[in-house]
Enzyme design. Structure first.
Site, short mmCIF file in Angstrom:
data_model
loop_
_atom_site.label_atom_id
_atom_site.label_comp_id
_atom_site.label_asym_id
_atom_site.label_seq_id
_atom_site.Cartn_x
_atom_site.Cartn_y
_atom_site.Cartn_z
N GLU A 103 -8.34 -12.87 -3.46
CA GLU A 103 -7.43 -11.81 -3.91
C GLU A 103 -6.56 -12.28 -5.08
OE1 GLU A 103 -5.23 -10.00 -0.72
OE2 GLU A 103 -7.03 -9.24 0.25
N GLU B 122 -13.31 -7.67 3.64
CA GLU B 122 -12.31 -7.62 4.71
C GLU B 122 -12.05 -6.17 5.10
OE1 GLU B 122 -8.61 -9.62 3.97
OE2 GLU B 122 -9.57 -11.49 3.37
#
Ligand SMILES: *[C@@H]1O[C@H](CO)[C@@H](O)[C@H](O)[C@H]1NC(C)=O
Ligand SMILES: *[C@@H]1O[C@H](CO)[C@@H](O)[C@H](O)[C@H]1NC(C)=O
Ligand SMILES: *[C@@H]1O[C@H](CO)[C@@H](O)[C@H](O)[C@H]1NC(C)=O
Ligand SMILES: *[C@@H]1O[C@H](CO)[C@@H](O)[C@H](O)[C@H]1NC(C)=O
Ligand SMILES: *[C@@H]1O[C@H](CO)[C@@H](O)[C@H](O)[C@H]1NC(C)=O
Ligand SMILES: *[C@@H]1O[C@H](CO)[C@@H](O)[C@H](O)[C@H]1NC(C)=O
Ligand SMILES: *[C@@H]1O[C@H](CO)[C@@H](O)[C@H](O)[C@H]1NC(C)=O
Ligand SMILES: *[C@@H]1O[C@H](CO)[C@@H](O)[C@H](O)[C@H]1NC(C)=O
Ligand SMILES: *[C@@H]1O[C@H](CO)[C@@H](O)[C@H](O)[C@H]1NC(C)=O
Ligand SMILES: *[C@@H]1O[C@H](CO)[C@@H](O)[C@H](O)[C@H]1NC(C)=O
Ligand SMILES: *[C@@H]1O[C@H](CO)[C@@H](O)[C@H](O)[C@H]1NC(C)=O
Ligand SMILES: *[C@@H]1O[C@H](CO)[C@@H](O)[C@H](O)[C@H]1NC(C)=O
Length: 716
Positions: free
Chosen positions: A183, A254
């Site tokens: 991320e 995710e």
């Protein structure tokens, strides 16, 4: 004996030979999916993090994931547990990454290895070893030579380790996918032009390691080719902008089955229906890979959780903290997986089309090779929708997706749950209420003269403790110049908790929270006319796991004064302070059997309020093999060890807005226990009551029969 051994060796050799023969499945991809051994793949994956459970739990966790229709086990790699000092590695016990991957392989599943090595993951310091902080000139996660050196060094170490064990799919192993960084786009802008340069460097560095399997960068829309950009979140079917190239597949790394919980926060409950809706939607929108984060969350043992994060991790996942099925979540997703797998041919070989079948209803059809599968979406959250699809009239439940593996029969609806709900049952095995079964040791309260480290300023906490302990004592001694009536001790801290003592007597505690780490407190105190010892124990509850410039975060006290009603103020911010890193009991490691005698233990003294007390007792393991947990609800804040293993921090006195502790049960893995004489050590920072700690077994009960309901001792 000899023939048996020979026979055994033959089997092992044969097994290895067959693995080698099946090998060299280089993994590639196209715009539709990952391609393994020349075949497009529709994959369901579940995150299970090896250090958050025990090697004894791994086989059954992986087996339950497989039974739930999961094809891939995804894990991060946890740098700080593997390289506690530069060049010193630990891959033992819970950190045995190779053993974990081999267990996945033994059960016939694939693995996805998210090396990071920055991982965030609500893990202490986002996975970074603290020693990185002291590398001269280092700036993490940017185009910075010292950082890139250590990042490349560790990434290479892991890749080489996997290669030498033959664990990549390209070698016949289970690893089909790897991740570099994590991320990064969330922080990229903070590094200006160095951010983009770092992304390019990280991608090239990873790809050059030649694993023979693809790399992903999650939430990184500019992931350089051939690295695949992927989505994280709860609604990737609605939020993902798609891969950044038409020949990359749509991957959801995710899919949050819940959300991590901080102390003072309530658990996040995400329904089976909602998870199924969004998983089906992602597949309908061309997705071919979904990873549930977490499939099993587990436990943040020891001091591994990040700032203010509780010890239990994603307990609401399809497998709960103890590895028990959480129904209907596990069963509903298992059905979803089976139905979607039945659509594999049209999904992977067909062509997608979509069209409206109502104002809030949409159809996605996949057709090819004489097959057809359809996903009918009703996005009306309140009403059923009767839709027309081909020659059929079908009724869709509110906010649901109906799946038609043959474009005719709706065999599954994401909002229709047929799996029975279950409940977790906690059964008390033993209450530690016998006063004479305990002994206590009161931690010394150091004062200025007892300290060896001194400074004319308030030191930053992490830089001082090097994170060897949660605890740092800040002390000073002073004598008021003239009369100081109604003195108030004012403390400002950048985090996370402070317990204050005047002349060795506890006066007050204060703390921040996950979202506001700093806090201040004003404590009325009483002072002697002569010299006074002020000692403040500043406590961290895990290091921060995210944000740009993590290397220059601050924690600990940053302003202290004493205000007198005569309107005079004694400012101690630039005073002479004495410091002590860690508690005496920690330094002596009195939670270890061999060190118990290094301090003097006495009978529990119930007559005084106390703080900072160590307690010890022993207990026998509960019979059977149900998971075991300590109920710490009578305690306030501290840490617990069982047979020298830290089962984590507890913090019961920090209540949620609804007035409950965020976590009262603390998992003690069965493998930590022996049948009798288990050593329990509790470090209580405040004024908890150890006589009401209890040992419990955990099981689940289905609500199939009302009789079983009546027998349940306690439901949570
Ligand atoms: C990592 O760095 C150490 C020196 O600090 C060196 O000995 C080792 O070979 C390096 N490993 C890799 C894989 O680059
Ligand atoms: C798989 O990839 C590795 C590393 O890129 C390469 O050495 C090997 O030749 C490839 N094997 C096949 C079967 O393509
Ligand atoms: C999948 O398809 C097979 C063959 O058509 C069928 O027997 C089975 O019941 C289907 N499973 C699900 C979950 O739809
Ligand atoms: C899905 O893939 C098809 C090609 O099969 C493409 O035409 C379509 O636009 C894609 N849909 C979405 C939502 O990306
Ligand atoms: C439907 O397909 C078109 C063309 O492939 C695409 O642009 C559009 O985003 C799709 N709509 C939905 C709701 O997925
Ligand atoms: C459903 O509607 C909401 C707005 O009410 C929208 O944000 C969402 O994208 C829609 N989802 C689908 C799958 O159409
Ligand atoms: C909605 O549809 C389901 C399934 O067809 C049906 O059982 C239910 O009665 C319907 N509800 C309403 C309010 O019509
Ligand atoms: C950390 O401590 C060292 C001395 O031990 C000091 O030189 C350095 O400036 C400190 N760094 C920070 C960020 O406080
Ligand atoms: C302050 O600490 C010193 C050193 O431990 C001790 O000798 C002294 O008695 C303490 N003073 C008070 C008032 O507690
Ligand atoms: C106490 O005395 C010191 C020096 O003796 C002086 O600097 C300080 O301002 C005085 N503080 C107060 C609150 O009177
Ligand atoms: C403490 O000292 C620092 C640097 O010497 C100075 O910038 C700061 O203003 C002082 N703080 C107080 C409260 O006196
Ligand atoms: C213990 O603390 C409580 C609450 O802070 C207080 O009411 C009580 O008087 C204290 N008892 C003793 C023995 O100090």
């Amino acid at each position: 004996m000899k023939p048996v051994w020979w026979w055994w060796i033959c089997i092992v050799v044969a097994a290895q030979a067959s693995t080698a023969k099946a090998g060299e499945n280089n993994v590639t991809y196209d715009g539709r999916s990952l391609i393994i051994n020349g075949e497009r793949k529709l994959l369901f994956s579940g995150s299970i993090h090896y250090p958050r459970s025990t090697p004894q739990m791994w086989p059954s966790l992986i087996a339950k994931a497989k039974e739930g229709g999961v094809d891939v086990i995804q894990t991060y790699v946890f740098w700080n547990v593997h390289e506690p000092q530069p060049g010193q590695y630990d891959f033992s016990g819970r950190y045995d990454l190779v053993r974990f991957i081999k267990e996945i392989q033994a059960q016939g599943l694939y693995a996805c290895l998210r090396i990071g090595p920055f991982i965030e993951s609500e893990w202490n310091y986002g996975g970074f070893p603290f020693w990185l902080h002291d590398v001269p000139g280092i700036v993490y996660r940017t185009d910075n030579e010292p950082f890139k050196f250590y990042m490349q060094n560790f990434t290479t170490k892991i890749v080489n380790m996997m290669k030498s064990e033959g664990l990549y799919a390209s070698q016949g192993g289970p690893i089909i996918l790897s991740q570099i960084e994590n991320e990064y786009q969330n922080v990229e802008a903070a590094f200006h032009e160095k951010g983009a340069a770092y992304v390019k460097w990280a991608a090239k560095m990873a790809v050059d390691l030649g694993t023979g399997v693809p790399w992903v960068m999650c939430k990184q829309t500019d992931a350089p080719d051939p690295v695949i950009n992927t989505c994280n979140g709860m609604r990737c079917g609605e939020t993902f902008g798609g891969p950044n190239s038409p020949n990359k597949p749509s991957i959801w790394t995710e899919d949050w089955t819940s959300f991590y919980q901080a102390y003072g926060g309530e658990p996040y409950i995400r329904s089976a229906e909602d998870i199924a809706f969004h998983a089906a939607l992602f597949i309908a929108k061309n997705g071919s890979y979904i990873n549930y984060y977490m499939y099993h969350g587990g436990t943040n043992f020891g001091r591994t959780s990040s700032a203010y994060v509780i010890t239990s991790y994603y307990d609401q996942a399809p497998l709960d903290e103890y590895g028990l099925l959480r129904q209907p979540k596990w069963g509903h997703l298992k059905e979803l997986h089976a139905v979607i797998k039945n659509c594999s041919t049209p999904l992977l070989q067909g062509v997608q089309s979509n069209f409206s079948i109502g104002p809030l209803q949409q159809a996605y059809a996949f057709e090819g090779r004489g097959t057809c599968a359809a996903f009918l979406v009703n996005n009306d959250s309140r009403r059923n929708a009767t839709v027309q699809f081909r020659d059929n009239s079908l009724e869709l439940l509110p906010r649901s997706i109906g799946i038609l593996p043959d474009c005719q029969n709706m065999v599954f609806n994401t909002a229709k749950v047929s799996t029975m709900t279950n409940k977790r049952v906690t059964t008390v095995d033993k209450v530690f209420d016998a006063v004479d079964s305990w002994k206590e040791f009161k931690e010394d309260i150091p004062s200025f003269l007892d300290t060896s480290l001194q400074s004319n300023s308030l030191l930053e906490q992490m830089n001082t403790t090097k994170d060897v302990s949660d605890y740092l004592w800040y002390t000073f001694s002073f004598q008021p110049n003239s009369s100081c009536s109604e003195p108030v001790l004012h403390i400002e801290s950048l985090g996370h908790v402070a317990h204050s003592y005047i002349n060795s007597i506890f006066v007050e505690t204060g703390h921040g929270s996950h979202d506001t780490k700093g806090f201040s407190m004003d404590v009325p105190i009483s002072l002697n006319d002569g010299l006074n010892n002020v000692s403040i124990l500043s406590v961290m509850v895990g290091l921060q796991d995210s944000g740009a410039y993590l290397e220059s975060k601050y924690a600990g006290l940053n302003k202290v004064n004493i205000q007198c009603s005569e309107s005079s103020t004694y400012d101690f911010t630039n005073y002479t302070w004495g410091y002590q890193v860690a508690l005496k009991g920690e330094t002596l490691e009195i939670y270890k059997e061999e060190n118990l005698e290094k301090v003097e233990w006495s009978e529990i003294d119930e007559s005084t309020n106390k703080s900072l007390t160590w307690y010890k007792t022993t207990f026998d393991a509960p019979v059977g093999d149900d998971p075991v947990a300590l109920n710490m609800s009578s305690m306030q804040k501290g840490q617990v060890w069982v047979n020298e293993q830290s089962i984590g921090r507890y913090w019961v006195s920090f209540h949620t807005p609804k007035g409950n502790p965020s976590q009262t049960l603390y998992h003690v893995p069965r493998s930590f226990l022996k049948p009798t004489g288990n050593l329990l050590i509790v470090l209580e920072e405040l004024n908890g009551d150890p006589l009401q700690i209890s040992l419990n077994t955990i099981s689940v009960a289905n609500f199939s029969s009302p009789n079983s309901y009546n027998q349940l001792p306690q439901l949570i």
